[in-house]
Scaffold this motif. Structure first.
Motif, PDB file in Angstrom:
ATOM      1  N   SER A 316     -31.083  15.096  -8.614  1.00  0.00           N
ATOM      2  CA  SER A 316     -29.782  14.895  -8.934  1.00  0.00           C
ATOM      3  C   SER A 316     -29.750  13.707 -10.055  1.00  0.00           C
ATOM      4  N   SER A 317     -30.693  12.781  -9.451  1.00  0.00           N
ATOM      5  CA  SER A 317     -30.667  11.792 -10.691  1.00  0.00           C
ATOM      6  C   SER A 317     -31.764  12.156 -11.375  1.00  0.00           C
ATOM      7  N   ALA A 320     -30.052  14.329 -14.333  1.00  0.00           N
ATOM      8  CA  ALA A 320     -28.463  14.046 -15.245  1.00  0.00           C
ATOM      9  C   ALA A 320     -28.824  13.815 -16.962  1.00  0.00           C
ATOM     10  N   THR A 376     -26.350  14.470  -5.282  1.00  0.00           N
ATOM     11  CA  THR A 376     -24.772  13.938  -5.764  1.00  0.00           C
ATOM     12  C   THR A 376     -24.009  13.154  -4.677  1.00  0.00           C
ATOM     13  N   SER A 380     -23.504   9.182  -2.847  1.00  0.00           N
ATOM     14  CA  SER A 380     -22.143   9.049  -3.188  1.00  0.00           C
ATOM     15  C   SER A 380     -21.457   7.974  -2.179  1.00  0.00           C
TER      16      SER A 380
ATOM     17  N   ALA B  17     -20.673  15.390 -10.753  1.00  0.00           N
ATOM     18  CA  ALA B  17     -22.503  15.123 -11.582  1.00  0.00           C
ATOM     19  C   ALA B  17     -21.889  15.873 -13.012  1.00  0.00           C
TER      20      ALA B  17
END
Lengths: 503, 98
Positions: A316-317, A320, A376, A380, B17
């Motif tokens: 997810s990182s 981005a 994500t 979180s 996201a």
């Protein structure tokens, strides 16, 4: 149209001028043209570029005399950057992306004389277990065209299995070299984390990703590893350990080598044909003098949930960066280009924020979105400790299990498991059940979580036609022991010589 | 956890996201993410008291080097692959921010 031979034969033929590199290259290109319509293993074929490079080798034989891969046609997984050649990661997001630089592994192969003939299909951003997540359609298994080739390096494994090329590069984040190699009946090696540069590999999960070779036989994988391994100033995670001569490790002598078998881990969910082939393979190694011993890996059964928490968080990182600004796809300005605005407002339709949302909605496929969402969520606020931190702690426990098995008194030299618990399944069979799909990685993800090297070698067939793989995992930087065991096994068996009917 | 995700919760994660999802995707992911996290819940049963987290398995680095200027991509090349490059000006162009 002869099938290309193994790497050493091609190199010798080119060096002795029995065949020209151009001739070998044209053969490989002819095989792509003939077989790819059925296999869909290639996203891009680089005919002119490949022939030009082969001609350059033929023009200057002295320069290439000692090059270990002179004139050998190879294929590159489409998540490794190739300068000026489209590199898509099998995603709409990068469908027209042409990188301005080569991955270190690609540059090293070409410096060793290899001829890149094309970029192979894979799961989108290397996320999947079946190669069904490609934006350009699934790859088909050369042994059974209605079945998956495995994933995510399915195109590389299928192309090698179909004898289009003798060598290909894949990448392995949770089994993506080894599992398709097993399902296609070829050899696949995931090196120790840090052994091979990741520079130019499109990032999926940076603490797990590693580039490695896929070949028809162990000796060729050893040659390729020797070419691509080693430190790289462009990848700070590459290791400083010297690169050994992997070829000299292939002595055939495995007497006294200790192989650990985690029997308890294998008690559930392994297909009976796979189990039979696996234990028969262990008998072959034992008859060569290797010692079999039971090992316990008590936390390995948690490897799948740990892997899917850690890898999705990292993904997810990493993903981005696909925001429609610096490269790749950008959705146009009107709302007709993307899904209507959802419950959360992201500004008016012409804004930068709305462009991000539309671009990522249209550019990513369903599995990539699913993993970005999962990653994500686990990162979180409020859930980080319960999921991501916890998974990293259990990762430590899995690592300790392996260290204990290798380093205790009378520790083992390698740990054996089937590569995949099941042979290749039918295309479409598991697409609606992501959790079921993830379980296919049960024996492969531990090597990524621990950073240990692991190899898959062909060890039989299910139902007569579906290849089965034997996986061996070794100590950090002990690829020589893995290659020696795998090569010794190969010497006593004929599985690696079997070719699919389509070849 | 399998019934633990609402459409609104999924939409909130999607916003973090920068993913704009269709309503059908919100419902699909609510179910699938719930299933996956329910499966992952077994990890939470493990006693990890005093166990340090592993973020990376890198042992020794090869890449430490002097901090000196080296050749790299020129600006024009770096910008050229952008969907809307302003090569002459040296910028990536984007829609207005405010």
């Amino acid at each position: 149209m002869d099938s290309p031979q193994v790497v050493a034969d091609i190199r010798e033929a080119v060096r002795s001028r029995a065949r020209s590199a151009t001739d070998v290259c044209r053969d490989a290109l002819a095989r792509v043209a003939a077989l790819n319509p059925a296999l869909n293993a290639f996203n891009t074929v680089v005919t002119d570029r490949a022939i030009a490079r082969a001609e350059a080798i033929d023009r200057d034989p002295d320069r290439w005399r000692d090059a270990p891969l002179a004139g050998v046609p190879v294929a590159i997984k489409d998540n490794l950057c190739t300068r000026g050649v489209r590199t898509t990661a099998s995603s709409r997001m990068l469908e027209h992306y042409s990188p301005p630089y080569d991955a270190t592994t690609v540059a090293r192969l070409e410096s060793a004389g290899a001829i890149v003939i094309g970029k192979t299909n894979c799961d989108e951003f290397a996320m999947g277990s079946s190669n069904e997540n490609s934006a350009f359609g699934p790859v088909r298994n050369p042994w059974a065209l209605d079945r998956i080739p495995g994933g995510t390096s399915g195109g590389s494994a299928a192309a090698v299995a179909a004898r289009i090329i003798p060598l290909a590069l894949g990448s392995d984040t949770g089994g993506s070299i080894r599992q398709p190699s097993a399902m296609c009946g070829v050899v696949g090696l995931k090196p120790t984390y840090g052994r091979v540069s990741r520079y130019g590999l499109i990032a999926h999960a940076s603490s797990l990703d590693q580039v490695g070779p896929i070949a028809t036989r162990v000796r060729d994988a050893a040659v390729a590893l020797g070419v691509i391994a080693g430190g790289d100033g462009a990848d700070a995670t590459t290791a400083s350990e010297a690169v050994p001569d992997y070829g000299s490790a292939l002595t055939g002598n495995v007497r006294g080598t200790r192989i650990g078998v985690p029997r308890r881990l294998l008690e559930q969910g392994v297909d009976p044909d796979v189990a039979r082939a696996f234990f028969a393979a262990l008998d072959v190694l034992a008859s060569r003098g290797a010692t079999l011993t039971d090992v316990e890996l008590p936390h390995a059964r948690y490897a799948i949930p740990v892997y899917y928490l850690v890898s999705t968080a990292e993904a997810s990182s990493n993903l981005a960066r696909y925001d429609g600004v610096r490269y790749g796809f950008r959705a146009k300005g009107s709302r007709e280009d993307g899904p209507a605005r959802a419950a959360r407002a992201d500004g008016d339709e012409a804004s930068l924020q709305a462009m991000y949302g539309r671009t990522r909605a249209c550019g990513f496929g369903p599995e990539v979105k699913r993993r970005i969402m999962l990653g994500t969520y686990v990162l979180s606020a409020g859930y980080y400790d319960a999921y991501y931190l916890k998974a990293q702690q259990v990762r430590t426990l899995i690592l300790r299990d392996y260290e204990q098995a290798f380093d205790c008194e009378r520790g083992v030299d390698a740990i054996a498991m089937p590569t995949s618990p099941v042979p290749a399944f039918k295309i479409g069979e598991r697409v609606d059940d992501p959790l079921q799909m993830y379980l296919a990685d049960v024996f492969t993800v531990s090597a990524n979580l621990t950073g240990l090297p692991a190899i898959s070698v062909p060890c039989g067939f299910s139902a007569g036609t579906l290849p089965i793989g034997l996986q061996l995992t070794g100590r950090r930087f002990d690829e020589p022991s893995l290659l020696r065991l795998a090569d010794a096994y190969e010497r006593d068996t004929e599985w690696w010589k079997q070719q699919p009917p389509i070849a | 956890m399998s019934s633990g995700f609402t459409r609104e919760q999924v939409a909130a994660v999607a916003a973090l996201a920068n993913l704009r999802l269709e309503v059908s995707e919100l419902d699909l992911f609510a179910r699938q993410l719930g299933d996956i996290l329910a499966y992952a819940a077994e990890v939470q049963q493990i006693d990890t008291t005093g166990v340090p987290p592993t973020a990376t398995v890198v042992t020794r680095h090869a890449a430490d080097r002097d901090d000196e200027v080296r050749p790299s991509l020129d600006r024009e090349t770096a910008i050229a692959a952008a969907p809307d490059p302003a090569v002459d000006a040296g910028f990536f162009k984007v829609p207005r921010v405010i």
